[in-house]
Design a protein around this motif. Sequence first.
Motif, short mmCIF file in Angstrom:
data_model
loop_
_atom_site.label_atom_id
_atom_site.label_comp_id
_atom_site.label_asym_id
_atom_site.label_seq_id
_atom_site.Cartn_x
_atom_site.Cartn_y
_atom_site.Cartn_z
N MET A 1 26.12 29.88 44.52
CA MET A 1 27.43 30.38 44.87
C MET A 1 27.91 31.33 43.78
O MET A 1 27.81 31.05 42.60
CB MET A 1 28.40 29.20 45.00
CG MET A 1 29.74 29.61 45.54
SD MET A 1 30.61 28.19 46.18
CE MET A 1 31.93 28.09 45.01
N THR A 2 28.45 32.47 44.16
CA THR A 2 28.92 33.49 43.23
C THR A 2 30.41 33.32 43.00
O THR A 2 31.18 33.17 43.97
CB THR A 2 28.63 34.90 43.78
OG1 THR A 2 27.25 35.00 44.06
CG2 THR A 2 29.04 35.96 42.79
N ALA A 3 30.81 33.36 41.74
CA ALA A 3 32.23 33.25 41.42
C ALA A 3 32.95 34.53 41.85
O ALA A 3 32.40 35.63 41.73
CB ALA A 3 32.42 33.02 39.93
N ALA A 4 34.16 34.39 42.35
CA ALA A 4 34.95 35.54 42.77
C ALA A 4 35.36 36.35 41.54
O ALA A 4 35.70 35.79 40.50
CB ALA A 4 36.18 35.08 43.52
N VAL A 5 35.32 37.66 41.69
CA VAL A 5 35.75 38.55 40.61
C VAL A 5 37.26 38.50 40.56
O VAL A 5 37.94 38.58 41.59
CB VAL A 5 35.25 39.99 40.86
CG1 VAL A 5 35.77 40.93 39.80
CG2 VAL A 5 33.74 40.02 40.92
N LYS A 6 37.80 38.37 39.36
CA LYS A 6 39.25 38.28 39.19
C LYS A 6 39.73 39.40 38.29
O LYS A 6 38.94 40.06 37.62
CB LYS A 6 39.62 36.93 38.57
CG LYS A 6 39.31 35.76 39.46
CD LYS A 6 39.72 34.46 38.83
CE LYS A 6 39.33 33.29 39.73
NZ LYS A 6 39.70 32.02 39.16
N GLY A 7 41.02 39.58 38.24
CA GLY A 7 41.62 40.57 37.36
C GLY A 7 41.40 41.99 37.86
O GLY A 7 41.09 42.22 39.03
N PRO A 8 41.54 42.96 36.95
CA PRO A 8 41.42 44.37 37.34
C PRO A 8 40.11 44.70 38.03
O PRO A 8 40.07 45.53 38.94
CB PRO A 8 41.53 45.12 36.01
CG PRO A 8 42.29 44.21 35.11
CD PRO A 8 41.88 42.82 35.53
N ALA A 9 39.02 44.04 37.65
CA ALA A 9 37.72 44.35 38.25
C ALA A 9 37.67 44.03 39.74
O ALA A 9 36.83 44.57 40.46
CB ALA A 9 36.61 43.60 37.50
#
Length: 71
Positions: free
Chosen positions: A1-9
Amino acid sequence: MTAAVKGPASYFPSIEKKYGRPVAEWLELVRSSPLTGHMELVSWLKSEHRMGHGHAGALVAHVRAEAAGAA
């Protein structure tokens, strides 16, 4: 499972799709600008490159976080 990208990215895929340039190019433009203030850079991206406020803010926030050692 891939972690969701957070913040500006998290904005990067939509920036590439909407403006047709790789995020690496946008980040380099921000890094190479003589402007230094957050809103100064955001305003520049908006006026010179027709970028939306959220997208411009995400790029500037990412570059400033890199410079601070947080990215």
